[in-house]
Write an enzyme that holds these catalytic residues in place. Structure first.
Site, PDB file in Angstrom:
ATOM      1  N   HIS A 125       0.831  -1.204   0.000  1.00  0.00           N
ATOM      2  CA  HIS A 125       0.000   0.000   0.000  1.00  0.00           C
ATOM      3  C   HIS A 125       0.866   1.255   0.000  1.00  0.00           C
ATOM      4  CE1 HIS A 125      -3.227   2.752   1.543  1.00  0.00           C
ATOM      5  NE2 HIS A 125      -2.186   3.298   2.155  1.00  0.00           N
ATOM      6  N   GLU A 126       1.876   1.284   0.866  1.00  0.00           N
ATOM      7  CA  GLU A 126       2.723   2.474   0.975  1.00  0.00           C
ATOM      8  C   GLU A 126       3.541   2.695  -0.295  1.00  0.00           C
ATOM      9  OE1 GLU A 126       2.300   4.586   3.243  1.00  0.00           O
ATOM     10  OE2 GLU A 126       1.003   3.338   4.499  1.00  0.00           O
ATOM     11  N   HIS A 129       1.519   4.344  -2.988  1.00  0.00           N
ATOM     12  CA  HIS A 129       1.467   5.810  -2.966  1.00  0.00           C
ATOM     13  C   HIS A 129       2.587   6.401  -3.814  1.00  0.00           C
ATOM     14  CE1 HIS A 129      -1.729   6.567  -0.130  1.00  0.00           C
ATOM     15  NE2 HIS A 129      -1.152   5.885   0.848  1.00  0.00           N
ATOM     16  N   GLU A 188      -5.855   6.960  -0.633  1.00  0.00           N
ATOM     17  CA  GLU A 188      -5.770   5.768   0.213  1.00  0.00           C
ATOM     18  C   GLU A 188      -6.436   4.578  -0.474  1.00  0.00           C
ATOM     19  OE1 GLU A 188      -4.112   5.363   3.041  1.00  0.00           O
ATOM     20  OE2 GLU A 188      -3.376   7.403   2.830  1.00  0.00           O
TER      21      GLU A 188
END
Length: 265
Positions: A125-126, A129, A188
């Site tokens: 997920h990070e 970004h 997100e």
């Protein structure tokens, strides 16, 4: 004056053009990748100076193992980058990735992400970004927002509008809750989708993403209403992930057929 400012906004957006995120969303980025990389590297170096770094060899090896598996599945321009992974001795359940190839994981996250699959969900997920250039979008949007507020202030001054300060405060709050926070929630959600695909292609079990957010929900305690938060609620995140699970399971199965079967412990 206000016409000039508005014109400047239009010219800036036109010159930068529109980019497309990995999920097909249109985005505006005013800064070059080199500029964003420099910001990311500088921020990471400052964090390393200010925060305690975990020295436990097994912990660092475990986190690095997961990072290596994920990085290998990134688009070529990112996979070929020299990534730095640091575990910070910090009790909060958090992780982050920055432009310039930087990943940070807090030791507190290891108490919530119970296995390699759940930790891969957070780290994927990070990194999502980063490859979606969300930091560039956020910085660019904030720059345009500030110019827009200045234009509004100039217009009110020229029109001699009464209660100008109260109106400007209202505009500021409206911009924050109506633009900045929802935009952050869209980031997100997009990072959740990118991260799920990334962890699946790396050979991790996609169901770990759902389990992770179930754990986060239990550990979260009281949270603000979603419309006042920069993050979607765990329930909405889980629903989004589950809607993508069939494709993710297929990607994970294909990864295993190709010999990608991480065993990070």
């Amino acid at each position: 004056m206000n016409k000039n400012i508005v014109a400047a906004i239009a010219i800036a957006v036109t010159l930068t053009g529109c980019k497309t995120s990995p999920t097909g969303r249109t985005q505006i980025a005013l800064y070059s990748e080199q500029q964003m990389d420099e910001m990311g590297v500088a921020s990471f170096e400052q964090m390393k100076q200010e925060q305690t770094i975990e020295q436990n060899v097994k912990t660092n090896r475990y986190v690095q193992c997961i990072a290596d598996a994920l990085i290998a599945q990134l688009p070529a321009q990112y996979a070929q980058q020299q990534w730095e992974v640091v575990v910070f001795k910090e009790p909060s359940a958090n992780a982050f990735a920055l432009p310039g190839g930087k990943i940070g994981v807090h030791t507190g996250l290891l108490n919530v992400a119970k296995d390699q699959h759940q930790l891969a969900a957070v780290m994927g997920h990070e990194v999502g970004h980063v490859i979606a250039q969300h930091a560039n979008e956020r910085v660019s949007q904030n720059s345009l927002l500030q110019v827009g507020l200045q234009a509004g202030n100039a217009a009110l001054e020229m029109g001699n509008v009464q209660y100008r300060n109260a109106i400007m405060q209202g505009l500021g709050l409206g911009a924050q809750y109506g633009v900045m926070l929802p935009f952050s929630r869209s980031h997100e959600s997009e990072a959740d989708v990118i991260g799920l695909e990334l962890m699946a292609k790396a050979g991790f079990n996609p169901q770990g993403a759902v389990e992770l957010w179930q754990n986060m929900d239990k550990a979260g305690g009281e949270r603000p209403a979603e419309f006042l938060s920069t993050h979607p609620s765990p329930e909405n995140r889980i629903a989004l992930l589950q809607s993508k699970m069939t494709q993710a399971n297929s990607q994970a199965a294909e990864a295993k057929r190709q010999g990608r079967n991480p065993a990070c412990k």
